[in-house]
Motif scaffolding. Structure first.
Motif, PDB file in Angstrom:
ATOM      1  N   PRO A 286       0.830  -1.215   0.000  1.00  0.00           N
ATOM      2  CA  PRO A 286       0.000   0.000   0.000  1.00  0.00           C
ATOM      3  C   PRO A 286       0.858   1.257   0.000  1.00  0.00           C
ATOM      4  O   PRO A 286       1.835   1.359   0.751  1.00  0.00           O
ATOM      5  CB  PRO A 286      -0.809  -0.122   1.296  1.00  0.00           C
ATOM      6  N   TYR A 298      -4.339   2.812  -7.424  1.00  0.00           N
ATOM      7  CA  TYR A 298      -4.454   1.362  -7.293  1.00  0.00           C
ATOM      8  C   TYR A 298      -5.178   0.840  -8.523  1.00  0.00           C
ATOM      9  O   TYR A 298      -6.309   1.249  -8.822  1.00  0.00           O
ATOM     10  CB  TYR A 298      -5.219   0.973  -6.023  1.00  0.00           C
ATOM     11  N   PHE A 303      -0.294  -1.086  -6.567  1.00  0.00           N
ATOM     12  CA  PHE A 303      -0.234   0.336  -6.245  1.00  0.00           C
ATOM     13  C   PHE A 303       0.813   1.026  -7.111  1.00  0.00           C
ATOM     14  O   PHE A 303       1.860   0.444  -7.435  1.00  0.00           O
ATOM     15  CB  PHE A 303       0.133   0.541  -4.769  1.00  0.00           C
ATOM     16  N   LYS A 360      -8.299  -0.085  -1.879  1.00  0.00           N
ATOM     17  CA  LYS A 360      -7.897  -1.342  -2.511  1.00  0.00           C
ATOM     18  C   LYS A 360      -9.041  -2.351  -2.524  1.00  0.00           C
ATOM     19  O   LYS A 360      -9.331  -2.974  -3.553  1.00  0.00           O
ATOM     20  CB  LYS A 360      -6.695  -1.931  -1.764  1.00  0.00           C
TER      21      LYS A 360
END
Length: 412
Positions: A286, A298, A303, A360
């Motif tokens: 992340p 994302y 990412f 996400k």
């Protein structure tokens, strides 16, 4: 010079305030709402959702009248009482993250809103303004203050601290683990000192509640035009506000979620991004940006960090430098084909107080194709854009504190 005055709030009795106080209606899931409506007869949700009594969804003018009826019932039953003299109200919140907010609930001037003493930084939707104006006109009260911010002021701060040495009128903790406190400021000397202190403040800024303040303006115009004996002292000349010093305001970002890539493949999309951004694939780790003009993205399980190539983008105004505007002008509009940020069904928003993994999970669910994150707007950015008479894109800021409804009520 800003005009802030005390008012006679309608409030829950001390023994029932924790039962009455509620979050905004939209913030509850259906199960949460039903649970509170089923098991808490004092919840303010019974007032704003009056059809629950009849197991029926009611909307429009019919709902507004029933809201008024439920409100009057709460007053008749002694759940709500009105203060006998105009007061200022100190409202303090300590949230679950141990952030502390101290402000004053008061009545703010519609004339200040009109003359731009109270400055705005967001556009409003006309249809929503009219709907809420009609609602206010029918029900005759407002239970959710507009959040205004002002430069830190020693006089106001010292009075707040002095009052907080005494027992609070209210002290209760919510299921969100936020603790709320309220004190009444009744002393004529303190009331006058606060009133005078605000007259020395040239500008107030709307932090949250642009539609509420705009609707109060429409209500003022409506009631004034129909009152041949208008004096300028009527309650509709003001609206309820929660005024908090700038140092205690907390501004978070809103992340953007998009349903598709506007007909582009992943590779085609990345190539177009490369024109204005330096792109780095961060993999499954992340990533959250830490400075202006840096964005997180994302896409397809990975990412990315996006760094704006400043040679290809011109900062002509203060708005041009705002990250939400940069994202719109470089990606959302020209590449993804999103023009109307308020009404396009292809875009959604998630507040930055939630972790980046929430973005996400939304994309991984298949509901969205790509998500974008950014850093929060700084207070000086908000003020500069408002001072320049410009308006931010919708959902540019998620601002704390968030007050509970039904604790102080302003009647028109």
């Amino acid at each position: 010079m800003s005009k802030i005055i005390p008012f006679k709030a309608v409030r829950p009795t001390r023994d029932k305030v924790s039962l009455v106080a509620s979050r905004s209606y939209q913030s509850y899931t259906q199960a949460e709402r039903e649970g509170r409506l089923d098991y808490n007869p004092y919840s303010f949700l019974h007032i704003v959702n009056p059809g629950y009594k009849y197991d029926k969804e009611i909307s429009g003018v019919a709902r507004y009248q029933l809201v008024k009826n439920r409100y009057l019932e709460f007053k008749e039953e002694g759940v709500f009482v009105q203060d006998e003299t105009p007061c200022f109200y100190i409202y303090k919140i300590i949230d679950r993250k141990n952030q502390e907010f101290n402000g004053i609930v008061a009545a703010a001037s519609v004339e200040d809103y009109i003359s731009d003493v109270i400055k705005k930084h967001e556009d409003t939707i006309s249809s929503r303004e009219v709907v809420f104006k009609d609602y206010l006109k029918t029900v005759g009260f407002n239970a959710e203050p507009v959040l205004l911010t002002y430069p830190d002021n020693d006089v106001i701060s010292s009075i707040i601290k002095k009052e907080q040495e005494h027992r609070a009128e209210y002290e209760f903790t919510t299921t969100f683990r936020d603790t709320h406190y309220l004190w009444k400021i009744e002393s004529e000397d303190d009331v006058q000192a606060i009133t005078d202190a605000f007259t020395e403040i040239d500008t107030l800024y709307i932090a949250d509640g642009h539609h509420r303040s705009s609707s109060s303006h429409l209500l003022y115009q409506d009631l004034k035009s129909n009152n041949s004996k208008h004096k300028g002292t009527e309650s509709y000349n003001y609206f309820m506000a929660y005024l908090i010093p700038e140092s205690e305001l907390r501004i978070h970002e809103f992340n953007r979620l998009i349903t598709d890539l506007n007909g582009l493949t992943k590779e085609e999309f990345l190539i177009q991004l490369d024109t204005l951004y330096r792109i780095e694939n961060r993999g499954a780790i992340p990533y959250k940006p830490s400075q202006k003009h840096h964005f997180s993205m994302y896409l397809d399980g990975e990412f990315y960090s996006l760094y704006l190539r400043k040679t290809g983008y011109a900062f002509k105004t203060s708005l041009d430098a705002l990250d939400a505007q940069v994202l719109y002008s470089t990606i959302l509009n020209p590449i993804l084909g999103i023009e109307d940020l308020r009404n396009d069904s292809r875009i959604n928003y998630i507040s930055g107080i939630k972790e980046v993994v929430n973005m996400k999970s939304k994309v991984d669910s298949g509901d969205y194709k790509v998500g974008f994150g950014m850093v929060p707007v700084a207070m000086n950015e908000l003020k500069t854009i408002a001072d320049d008479g410009l308006k931010m894109p919708p959902k540019s800021t998620y601002i704390e504190p968030k007050l509970r409804n039904g604790i102080t009520i302003y009647e028109f």
